[in-house]
Design a protein around this motif. Structure first.
Motif, PDB file in Angstrom:
ATOM      1  N   ASP A  55       0.814  -1.215   0.000  1.00 20.15           N
ATOM      2  CA  ASP A  55       0.000   0.000   0.000  1.00 20.15           C
ATOM      3  C   ASP A  55       0.845   1.262   0.000  1.00 20.15           C
ATOM      4  OD1 ASP A  55      -2.717  -1.056   0.149  1.00 20.15           O
ATOM      5  OD2 ASP A  55      -2.051  -1.897   2.069  1.00 20.15           O
TER       6      ASP A  55
ATOM      7  N   GLY B 126       3.299   3.682  -1.831  1.00 18.70           N
ATOM      8  CA  GLY B 126       3.856   4.019  -3.139  1.00 18.70           C
ATOM      9  C   GLY B 126       5.209   4.655  -2.928  1.00 18.70           C
TER      10      GLY B 126
ATOM     11  N   PRO C  91       4.711  15.930   6.353  1.00 20.28           N
ATOM     12  CA  PRO C  91       3.409  15.400   6.769  1.00 20.28           C
ATOM     13  C   PRO C  91       2.695  14.714   5.600  1.00 20.28           C
ATOM     14  CG  PRO C  91       3.603  17.772   7.236  1.00 20.28           C
ATOM     15  CD  PRO C  91       4.801  17.389   6.443  1.00 20.28           C
ATOM     16  N   GLY C  92       1.950  13.680   5.931  1.00 18.58           N
ATOM     17  CA  GLY C  92       1.104  13.010   4.931  1.00 18.58           C
ATOM     18  C   GLY C  92       1.857  12.289   3.837  1.00 18.58           C
ATOM     19  N   CYS C  93       3.066  11.853   4.130  1.00 20.46           N
ATOM     20  CA  CYS C  93       3.852  11.176   3.083  1.00 20.46           C
ATOM     21  C   CYS C  93       4.064   9.699   3.365  1.00 20.46           C
ATOM     22  CB  CYS C  93       5.185  11.869   2.898  1.00 20.46           C
ATOM     23  SG  CYS C  93       5.010  13.444   2.093  1.00 20.46           S
ATOM     24  N   GLY C  94       3.352   9.161   4.313  1.00 23.51           N
ATOM     25  CA  GLY C  94       3.409   7.708   4.495  1.00 23.51           C
ATOM     26  C   GLY C  94       4.179   7.228   5.716  1.00 23.51           C
ATOM     27  N   LYS C  95       4.412   8.112   6.684  1.00 22.47           N
ATOM     28  CA  LYS C  95       5.159   7.657   7.868  1.00 22.47           C
ATOM     29  C   LYS C  95       4.313   6.687   8.709  1.00 22.47           C
ATOM     30  CE  LYS C  95       6.035  11.794   9.428  1.00 22.47           C
ATOM     31  NZ  LYS C  95       5.298  12.531   8.380  1.00 22.47           N
ATOM     32  N   SER C  96       3.065   7.091   8.970  1.00 24.26           N
ATOM     33  CA  SER C  96       2.198   6.205   9.751  1.00 24.26           C
ATOM     34  C   SER C  96       1.928   4.916   8.983  1.00 24.26           C
ATOM     35  CB  SER C  96       0.860   6.872  10.044  1.00 24.26           C
ATOM     36  OG  SER C  96       1.074   8.160  10.530  1.00 24.26           O
ATOM     37  N   LEU C  97       1.766   5.099   7.680  1.00 20.15           N
ATOM     38  CA  LEU C  97       1.535   3.942   6.818  1.00 20.15           C
ATOM     39  C   LEU C  97       2.701   2.950   6.949  1.00 20.15           C
ATOM     40  CD1 LEU C  97      -0.544   3.208   4.679  1.00 20.15           C
ATOM     41  CD2 LEU C  97       0.808   4.411   2.980  1.00 20.15           C
TER      42      LEU C  97
ATOM     43  N   ASN D 250       7.760  14.822  12.438  1.00 17.78           N
ATOM     44  CA  ASN D 250       7.760  15.810  11.358  1.00 17.78           C
ATOM     45  C   ASN D 250       8.950  16.741  11.518  1.00 17.78           C
ATOM     46  OD1 ASN D 250       5.482  15.289   9.822  1.00 17.78           O
ATOM     47  ND2 ASN D 250       4.139  16.215  11.340  1.00 17.78           N
TER      48      ASN D 250
ATOM     49  N   HIS E 160      -4.059   4.085  -5.102  1.00 17.33           N
ATOM     50  CA  HIS E 160      -5.373   4.515  -4.618  1.00 17.33           C
ATOM     51  C   HIS E 160      -6.471   4.300  -5.656  1.00 17.33           C
ATOM     52  CE1 HIS E 160      -4.124   5.719  -0.694  1.00 17.33           C
ATOM     53  NE2 HIS E 160      -3.043   6.274  -1.234  1.00 17.33           N
TER      54      HIS E 160
ATOM     55  N   ALA F 205      -1.102  12.137   0.948  1.00 13.65           N
ATOM     56  CA  ALA F 205      -2.475  12.378   1.389  1.00 13.65           C
ATOM     57  C   ALA F 205      -3.220  13.238   0.362  1.00 13.65           C
ATOM     58  CB  ALA F 205      -2.462  13.052   2.753  1.00 13.65           C
TER      59      ALA F 205
ATOM     60  N   GLU G 262      -4.142  10.994  -2.543  1.00 12.87           N
ATOM     61  CA  GLU G 262      -5.273  10.133  -2.188  1.00 12.87           C
ATOM     62  C   GLU G 262      -6.571  10.936  -2.276  1.00 12.87           C
ATOM     63  OE1 GLU G 262      -5.366   8.701   1.856  1.00 12.87           O
ATOM     64  OE2 GLU G 262      -6.804   7.127   1.357  1.00 12.87           O
TER      65      GLU G 262
END
Ligand code: ATP
Length: 500
Positions: free
Chosen positions: A231, A233, A272-278, A373, A409, A435, A438
């Motif tokens: 998931d 990219g 932010p929003g670049c896939g760290k949590s992912l 971040n 996505h 993000a 998406e």
């Protein structure tokens, strides 16, 4: 009961630690250790409800409160070597009379040659009155080592008279790491009752049981997720690295025997929003181990020492379910104010020190994924190599990565088709994060549905792109500042550079 616990307890007593505070929930385990150490010692126990009770039979001897109990027994140490065993009395430790009595016993023990009494306090909550600080030693029952776990399993197998392959035994022994003897036996029993044998499938049962222990304690959060590495990219360097570590985790027993170090963890810093949590989720899925989140804010307590105790418990708990991924999200916020600029908060600084020491010394299979971040305020000790196996920088996705993210996505929503012109989209989405991309896909699909027009085309996607304010517009300054701090540290790019 393991020998190491008994030996350690004995050495504490020999070294004249007058008050030993045992931070443990299980009275049975403690009683066993104390009886081993004190085989020839007079043992008197105080029970909150019953007063003085017989240590061996647990039957009531004399009803009294703690103060009366201490007055009654404080001189016993002149006659015999004595152990005073006090259970769950933490609430009494604010009573000045109790404190004074405990201090008197401790001082007698230290300074009077003809006096010998050791106090044991057993409680799950640690409260240490200032007046007793110098007399109290906190004793943590060490968790069984791998070879002790193997002994427990072997003796269980012998008791049940079953045959289990050595490979399976080694494998499940590692999954038991971090649990105490009582819990291991409990799970072995469950597994045995379940199928009349012990096999590799029981690893799942062990994990489930471990989850139960965590939920009950409430210090950590178990994160349920469905994301996998597929998931994500882009971030190919980071993914390659994780694949290599996953190989070690999958063959941990063999790897350790071969001399490979157990992976410690990674720090992922970036936009932010670049896939760290992912990535944190994908790591747990790749390693096939649970993901637990540590929220440092939740550990902060009202009372002196409470936060440190919570941190200790949370870290021990993570060991209890190891192997696991311990995820600390926005670590810069968790330890905010720790930097060397003098404005630090005392409690967070102490928690931070505690965490660093734990990381430094850790030999367990808790794999840390710390995400951040902005690291401009992070203490440099944290970023030094050796703490983490590697630091990775997640930048805004490059062209090829944006294409991959859009594809992921679109495919997730079954709307990908080969007519979509990725070159045109790459051009239009410069400065977009994962993000944003998406959101572009979601919004385009939603609009197509509302308009009653099934097809997803390049033009429709580009129209949404033009309507979307990307992160590069909304957080321009933040992005610049992240880039600047990154230049100053030794960090690897998460993306493969040649994909630009
Ligand atoms: P923050 O710093 O704001 O917490 P983050 O880097 O942790 O952000 P994520 O939560 O991982 O960001 O990403 C947000 C969403 O954006 C994800 O749920 C995912 O759908 C999408 N996304 C971000 N990066 C990628 C990527 N590289 N590949 C696929 N999807 C991505």
């Amino acid at each position: 009961m393991k020998h190491s616990t008994v030996d350690m307890l004995a050495s504490y007593i020999d070294a004249l630690h007058p008050i030993i505070y045992i931070n443990h929930f299980d009275s049975k385990v403690i009683d066993e250790a104390i009886s081993r150490v004190g085989e020839f010692v007079k043992c008197v126990e105080f029970n909150n409800a019953l007063g003085l009770i017989d240590f061996k039979t647990k039957s009531p001897v004399q009803e009294c409160n703690l103060e009366q109990f201490l007055k009654l027994t404080m001189d016993d140490g002149f006659e015999n070597e004595t152990f005073l065993i006090l259970k769950d009395i933490h609430e009494e430790l604010s009573n000045p009379k109790v404190i004074a009595l405990l201090k008197r016993i401790a001082e007698n023990n230290l300074y009077k040659d003809n006096y010998n009494a050791t106090i044991f306090i057993q409680s799950e909550t640690i409260i240490i009155p200032r007046e007793l600080e110098n007399y109290i030693t906190v004793f943590d029952i060490p968790l069984p080592t791998t070879s002790e776990i193997l002994d427990i399993i072997h003796s269980f197998i012998a008791d049940m008279d079953i045959v289990v392959e050595e490979d399976t035994i080694n494998d499940i022994a590692l999954s038991f790491k971090g649990l105490n003897e009582f819990q291991i036996k409990q799970i072995l029993n469950l597994a045995y009752q379940d199928g009349g044998c012990i096999d590799k499938d029981d690893k799942l049962l062990i994990l489930k049981e471990k989850e139960q222990f965590i939920k009950k304690a409430g210090m950590l959060e178990i994160v349920n997720f469905s994301e996998t590495v597929d998931d994500i990219g882009g971030l190919e360097n980071l993914k390659d690295w994780l694949h290599r570590k996953a190989h070690i985790f999958a063959n941990l027993d063999k790897a350790i025997k071969f001399g490979v170090d157990v992976p410690k963890g990674i720090m992922i810093i970036g936009m932010p929003g670049c896939g760290k949590s992912l990535t944190a989720k994908a790591t747990a899925s790749l390693f096939e181990i649970p993901l637990v989140r540590l929220d440092v804010g939740r550990l902060l307590g009202k009372y002196v020492g409470e936060s440190e105790q919570n941190m200790r418990r949370a870290l021990k708990l993570s060991e209890a379910i190891s192997p696991c991924v311990l995820w600390i999200d926005e670590i810069e916020k968790a330890f905010a104010g720790v930097s060397g600029d003098g404005g630090g908060n005392e409690v967070t600084t102490r928690l931070f020190g505690q965490f660093l020491t734990w990381m430094q010394e850790k030999e367990n299979t808790v794999f840390i994924v710390a995400t951040a971040n902005d690291i401009s305020k992070m203490p440099p000790e944290f970023l030094r190599k050796g703490r983490f196996d590697e630091l990775f920088f997640v930048d805004l996705p490059n062209g090829e990565e944006r294409r991959k993210i859009l594809d992921i996505h679109l495919k997730k929503r079954h709307k990908w088709n080969k007519n979509i012109d990725s070159i045109a989209l790459i051009k239009e989405t410069e400065g977009f994060n994962g993000a944003d991309l998406e959101a572009v896909v979601k919004d385009t699909i939603e609009k197509a549905f509302i308009d009653g027009d099934d097809s997803i085309t390049t033009e429709k996607l580009i129209a949404t792109v033009k309507d979307t304010k990307s992160i590069s517009n909304t957080l321009k300054e933040k992005i610049e500042s992240i880039k600047k701090t990154i230049q100053k540290i030794d960090i690897k790019p998460a993306s493969r550079i040649d994909e630009h």
